[in-house]
Every structure is written in structure tokens, then in C-alpha cells.
Design a protein around this motif. Structure first.
Motif, mmCIF file in Angstrom:
data_model
loop_
_atom_site.group_PDB
_atom_site.id
_atom_site.type_symbol
_atom_site.label_atom_id
_atom_site.label_comp_id
_atom_site.label_asym_id
_atom_site.label_seq_id
_atom_site.Cartn_x
_atom_site.Cartn_y
_atom_site.Cartn_z
ATOM 1 N N VAL A 103 0.829 -1.212 0.000
ATOM 2 C CA VAL A 103 0.000 0.000 0.000
ATOM 3 C C VAL A 103 0.865 1.263 0.000
ATOM 4 O O VAL A 103 0.461 2.301 -0.505
ATOM 5 C CB VAL A 103 -0.967 0.034 1.211
ATOM 6 C CG1 VAL A 103 -2.013 -1.039 1.088
ATOM 7 C CG2 VAL A 103 -0.221 -0.068 2.526
ATOM 8 N N THR A 104 2.082 1.168 0.559
ATOM 9 C CA THR A 104 2.959 2.344 0.611
ATOM 10 C C THR A 104 3.628 2.639 -0.724
ATOM 11 O O THR A 104 4.256 3.689 -0.873
ATOM 12 C CB THR A 104 4.049 2.143 1.684
ATOM 13 O OG1 THR A 104 4.729 0.903 1.427
ATOM 14 C CG2 THR A 104 3.443 2.118 3.081
ATOM 15 N N SER A 276 7.670 7.542 5.847
ATOM 16 C CA SER A 276 7.917 6.093 5.801
ATOM 17 C C SER A 276 8.012 5.472 7.189
ATOM 18 O O SER A 276 8.011 4.244 7.323
ATOM 19 C CB SER A 276 9.209 5.799 5.031
ATOM 20 O OG SER A 276 10.354 6.169 5.789
ATOM 21 N N ALA A 279 5.345 2.884 8.136
ATOM 22 C CA ALA A 279 5.131 1.705 7.279
ATOM 23 C C ALA A 279 5.075 0.458 8.167
ATOM 24 O O ALA A 279 5.768 0.389 9.184
ATOM 25 C CB ALA A 279 6.257 1.592 6.260
ATOM 26 N N ARG A 282 -0.064 3.071 5.576
ATOM 27 C CA ARG A 282 0.097 4.131 4.587
ATOM 28 C C ARG A 282 -0.211 5.494 5.201
ATOM 29 O O ARG A 282 -1.213 5.652 5.897
ATOM 30 C CB ARG A 282 -0.837 3.889 3.398
ATOM 31 C CG ARG A 282 -0.656 4.930 2.292
ATOM 32 C CD ARG A 282 -1.503 4.622 1.088
ATOM 33 N NE ARG A 282 -1.195 5.534 -0.002
ATOM 34 C CZ ARG A 282 -1.703 5.444 -1.228
ATOM 35 N NH1 ARG A 282 -2.534 4.460 -1.510
ATOM 36 N NH2 ARG A 282 -1.382 6.301 -2.163
ATOM 37 N N CYS A 284 -1.784 8.774 4.969
ATOM 38 C CA CYS A 284 -2.907 9.171 4.118
ATOM 39 C C CYS A 284 -3.140 10.682 4.065
ATOM 40 O O CYS A 284 -4.108 11.128 3.450
ATOM 41 C CB CYS A 284 -4.187 8.479 4.580
ATOM 42 S SG CYS A 284 -4.131 6.688 4.401
ATOM 43 N N ASN A 475 -5.335 9.013 8.795
ATOM 44 C CA ASN A 475 -4.652 7.723 8.634
ATOM 45 C C ASN A 475 -5.560 6.557 9.025
ATOM 46 O O ASN A 475 -5.524 5.496 8.392
ATOM 47 C CB ASN A 475 -3.373 7.690 9.471
ATOM 48 C CG ASN A 475 -2.272 8.531 8.853
ATOM 49 O OD1 ASN A 475 -2.228 8.719 7.644
ATOM 50 N ND2 ASN A 475 -1.390 9.062 9.681
#
Length: 567
Positions: A103-104, A276, A279, A282, A284, A475
Motif C-alpha cells: 500500500v505504501t 515512511s 510503514a 500508509r 494518508c 490515517n
């Protein structure tokens, strides 16, 4: 049968499907990697101007042409919003890449990434004595390490040979195989072959890309990139290692953050590293690795008439300090300083002290941490510095810690989602898939005492308060939407499998023609939609259902058969 063989054959099928889809489209392979390549010239009096866009048929709107500039010979990244109404040439929510990529690393649907190589050299023929030009790769993919490595190969050559060189590079990229998650690819450009592995959502979290790549039977390439997207986390975080826990919380909660850095490189790398840090969750909210007064959202993001938006902004202009005084969290970075063998750590300071242009480095915030600091991690990292441990090893330690922290937070949430088992039983008696009940925050809170993060994390603190605030963040909304969509798709697939095992002809015996026609039309609609989506339906299910439908239709009166065949 070896499960690896099955996995590899599926990857090859995906690759072949991608090649077939792209074979008839101009610049299709190029577009699966890049939107375009731009050359931007900077004039101290007239500002910036886009000198060249390749391929030539790519049109950027005036808003999309507001690329940031800087001084010096450097590389950095930025992110900008695409114009309303623009459609990408190579993406779709249900394409094979979206299905299999983490998803990232999904393709951006509403933003572009810009990867920049900026050169400034003295030139007596230019007014004010400087040649200033940028080579910019514009993409929807967050492959920061791959594209910055690509720029290091092509940019120096371009600045010597100009447009013919750029055209040759674009034609080479148009010969690359499209990115397929799980595959290792050889990407030739200007006499160099870069070997990269495209991460897959099926990869073991925190696993070594090099080890995963060994499953591929490919010749060794002259230039192997260990990652396409990961940054040197230790380098990015080394001046605020002792505050890493606080920054992780700010990212998790989607708080408004400004990063004031000494250069575009430090600004963009720090913002991308922060994003990141949560992780495999993701991030958002919006984020801008390098943000300037020329950005089209400058007024939107700097207005004082409303609360700051959920966005991370990376800036270098010190005059922004006054502009962002009302923001709740500001990270002011300076040039890295050492205290003996160790990097000097910035301090947490009160926002009231953020007033002047010469504001000292620090984290200006009133945020009260929900969790206690992990002192063992800090000691381990600082000891690694004293022992001259390589930066990539330090980064691996950091990344593993952040991954485990995020997983400890997310695992209870996953357990709190409704189970598909009772819904599967409902599939047996329903003509349409049953609805998934909404996520109950209060029910979830009641499970934390016996099934909370304490099962996998040693950190103490107010986990309940952290969850409550997380539920109000973009998120959580993004995470829940994604999980709900995945569950809905699985339920639809289960429903199709149940229908295939049912006695449809027997079901129709005591039903009216209206009910039968309604069933046929609904199933036909499902067949059409599922054929064009990449859903995990068992092999042969759609073909079997198609056969059942034809059997049911043939049992109806001829006039109804005629009507149904029109659909």
C-alpha cells in the motif's frame, strides 16, 4: 508442486499481461514508469521556465508547471497536486500493479512526484554569471532511490549533450519491462544496467530485498540497487534520534508538521523518511518534501483564518518561520554538529520561542507523548555510532524498530475487524453478499486490556489515548477504507464460489420468472465486473458460473431467453 513455482508463474503471467496491454499504446512502457521528463531553466529576473518536456505530446497545466527551484548543484524530490480532470495513461485502482504492490508503493492517483537533479555553474555568457538548470523526472511512483540513481547516470551526460541525449534515454526507458511486484528487472540505460526488485505486498515485512531477489534466475547486473524506495533513515534522523518516538506519534496521528531544513536535499529526505516511519501503514495525509512560495497550494496551506491542515511541509526559506508560527509542530534543522563522536541532538522547545530568523535548531511543539521512549534503542544506536557501525546497518535497526512498533499498534486493530466466518455462512442463503458490520471503536477499546499492543510491545504508556486520537485522524480513515474494501472483495469472491456450488436449477423451480430474471441479471453484472477486476477468485469459478447461467437461461421460455441474451 513447489509453491514458489506457482508464485513465479503468477508473476510471469502478470508480466505477460502487462506487456500485451502496453504493446498497442504509444509510450506505454515509458508511462508505466514516468509521466514525463522535464528540463527547467531558472532566471534570477524572470523566474523559472520549462524548456523541454519529453515525450513531446505530454501537456502540463500551468499549476503543474510550478516546480520548486534552489541554489547549488544538488538532488532533491518534491510532490505536487495534479490538475482536476487529468487522467493517467497507465493506472487504475484495480490493475495488476495495484493488486500486488504494498500500500505504501501504490501509484498516486491525484499527485505527481518530481525527482530533480539541479545544476548551477558559473557562466560568463549568462546575465548574473550563472547557468542554472534542472532535469526533472515526473512520476506517479514513489521510487525515490531508483529515480535519484537514474538521475545520477543521465543528468551529467544530459548537461553536456542536451536534447539528443534525453531523447535517447526516453527511448531506452520505453523498452523497459513494466514494474511488476515481485519481479527482479534489468533496466538498461546509457550503457549501464540497473538491476532492481519491485517489492510485493506478499514480501515478509522487514525481509532482505537481496535475499528475496535470489529466487529469480537472472544474470548479475553491473549495478544492483538494494532498494527502489528506501532512504538512509539513520542519516535522516541522526540529529533527533532521542525524539524518534515523538515524531512517530505525530506521523501516526497525521498532525500538521513543518520541517525547516538547510537545503532542499535535507528537507525532502527528512519529510519522506518521516512519512515512511509508520510503514506498513500508509500515510494518508498530504505531504510536500520540498515546498516553496511558488507552490499552487501556498495560500491554502499558509492561511491563518483556519486551523493548519493535516500536511507535512518541507521548507528551506527562513522567512517561513513567521508564516508558520501558528502551526503546532515545527522541526528546525541545521547543519549536523558533532558532540565528540556523537551527533548533537536537537532539543524539544516551546513554540513561543519560535520568533526570529535566527531561531536555533530544535523541535518546537507542545505535543505530550502517549508512549514512553525506548531507551534501549537509543543506547544501541549511539553505541553503534561509537563503534563506527555502517549507516546502512544503523538504518536497518531503525527500520526494524519502527516496523515492529507500527505492527504492535495495528495488530489489535486487525483483530477488531469483523470476522468473515459468520458472513460466509450467510452467503449460503443470500442471493447478494451480506453487508460487513461497521467497526465499533468502543467494542475495540474493550478488548485492549487483554489483547492490546502490550502482547507484542514492551513500551508502556497511554495506548488507549493514542488509539482514541488515531481514530480521529485521516490515517485511520484511509486504513479502514482499504481494509473494508479488501474484506468486501473477499466476501464477493466467497459469494461467487458459494453460488457455483449451489443447485441453481433446483432453486429456480419454485421461483417466479421475475425472481429468476433478477438473479440472472445480477449474476451477469457480477461476471462482467469481476472479469475486468483483479480479484482473488479461485481458478475456474467465473467460467463455471458462466456455464450455470447459460443452463438457467436455457430453461426459461424462449421470449425471456431472447430478452436476457440481449444483455
Amino acid at each position: 508442486m513447489d509453491p514458489l513455482d506457482s508464485s513465479e508463474s503468477r508473476l510471469v503471467e502478470s508480466a505477460n499481461a502487462a506487456e500485451n496491454a502496453e504493446s498497442s499504446l504509444p509510450w506505454a512502457r515509458f508511462s508505466s514508469w514516468l509521466e514525463c521528463v522535464c528540463v527547467v531553466t531558472f532566471d534570477l529576473e524572470l523566474g523559472q521556465a520549462i524548456e523541454l518536456v519529453y515525450p513531446h505530446d505530454v501537456k502540463l497545466t500551468e499549476k503543474e508547471m510550478c516546480f520548486p527551484g534552489c541554489l547549488g548543484d544538488t538532488q532533491f524530490s518534491f510532490r505536487l497536486r495534479q490538475s482536476v480532470g487529468r487522467r493517467g495513461s497507465w493506472f487504475g485502482e484495480e490493475d495488476a500493479y495495484s493488486r500486488d504492490a504494498p500500500v505504501t508503493l501504490q501509484r498516486e492517483l491525484a499527485h505527481f512526484y518530481g525527482y530533480v537533479y539541479f545544476r548551477q555553474v558559473k557562466d560568463a555568457s549568462v546575465k548574473r554569471g550563472y547557468f542554472q538548470k534542472s532535469l526533472v523526472l515526473v512520476s506517479r511512483l514513489p521510487y525515490v532511490h531508483l529515480f535519484q540513481s537514474l538521475l545520477q547516470i543521465i543528468a551529467p551526460e544530459y548537461f553536456e549533450k542536451l536534447e539528443p541525449c534525453l531523447e535517447a534515454v526516453c527511448n531506452e526507458i520505453d523498452q523497459w519491462q513494466s514494474p511488476v511486484p515481485g519481479l527482479t528487472l534489468n533496466l538498461p540505460v546509457m550503457g549501464v544496467v540497473m538491476q532492481v526488485r519491485i517489492p510485493s505486498k506478499n514480501d515478509k515485512p522487514g525481509g532482505s530485498p537481496e535475499k528475496q531477489a535470489q529466487k529469480e534466475n537472472l544474470l548479475p547486473a553491473p549495478m544492483m540497487l538494494p532498494t527502489i524506495h528506501e532512504l538512509d533513515l539513520f542519516k535522516c534522523f541522526q540529529s533527533f534520534l532521542i525524539h524518534l518516538q515523538m515524531l512517530w506519534e505525530l506521523m501516526l496521528l497525521g498532525e500538521p508538521v513543518v520541517v525547516m531544513a538547510p537545503s532542499p536535499t535535507v528537507s525532502s529526505e527528512t519529510v519522506l523518511a518521516l512519512v515512511s516511519s509508520i510503514a506498513p501503514l500508509r500515510y494518508c495525509c498530504d505531504y510536500r518534501p520540498y515546498f516553496t512560495i511558488h507552490d499552487t497550494e501556498f495560500k491554502e496551506y499558509t492561511t491563518r483564518t483556519q486551523a493548519p491542515p493535516n500536511v507535512i511541509l518541507g521548507v528551506t526559506n527562513p522567512f517561513f518561520i513567521k508564516t508558520f508560527q501558528s502551526w503546532p509542530h515545527i522541526i528546525r534543522l541545521g547543519e549536523l554538529k558533532m558532540s565528540g563522536d556523537l551527533p548533537k541532538q536537537v532539543k524539544v522547545k516551546k513554540l513561543a520561542k519560535l520568533k526570529t530568523l535566527d531561531t536555533k535548531p530544535g523541535i518546537y511543539t507542545a505535543h505530550k507523548m502517549f508512549l514512553q521512549k525506548d531507551k534501549s534503542l537509543i543506547k544501541r544506536l549511539l553505541k553503534g555510532i561509537q563503534r563506527k557501525r555502517p549507516s546502512e546497518v544503523q538504518s536497518a535497526i531503525l527500520r526494524r524498530h519502527l516496523l515492529e512498533l507500527t505492527q504492535s499498534f495495528i495488530i489489535p486493530l486487525v483483530r477488531g475487524l469483523p470476522s468473515l466466518s459468520p458472513l460466509y455462512r450467510l452467503c449460503l442463503s443470500c442471493c447478494t453478499p451480506p453487508q460487513i458490520r461497521p467497526f465499533s471503536q468502543e467494542e475495540f477499546m474493550g478488548t485492549l486490556e487483554h489483547a492490546g499492543p502490550q502482547l507484542t510491545s514492551v513500551l508502556k504508556g497511554d495506548w488507549v489515548g493514542l488509539y482514541r486520537k488515531f481514530f480521529r485522524s485521516p490515517n485511520f480513515d484511509g486504513w479502514y477504507r482499504l481494509r473494508h474494501r479488501e474484506m468486501t472483495q473477499k466476501l464477493e469472491c466467497l459469494h461467487l464460489e458459494v453460488i457455483c456450488d449451489a443447485d441453481l436449477l433446483g432453486w429456480t423451480k419454485d421461483k417466479s420468472e421475475v425472481e429468476i430474471v433478477d438473479l440472472v441479471l445480477k449474476l451477469r453484472e457480477k461476471l462482467v465486473s469481476k472479469t475486468h477486476q483483479y480479484l482473488p477468485v479461485k481458478e475456474g469459478v467465473l467460467e463455471k458460473l458462466e456455464g450455470y447461467l447459460q443452463t438457467v437461461i436455457s430453461s426459461l421460455p424462449e421470449d425471456l431467453q431472447t430478452v436476457l441474451h440481449r444483455y
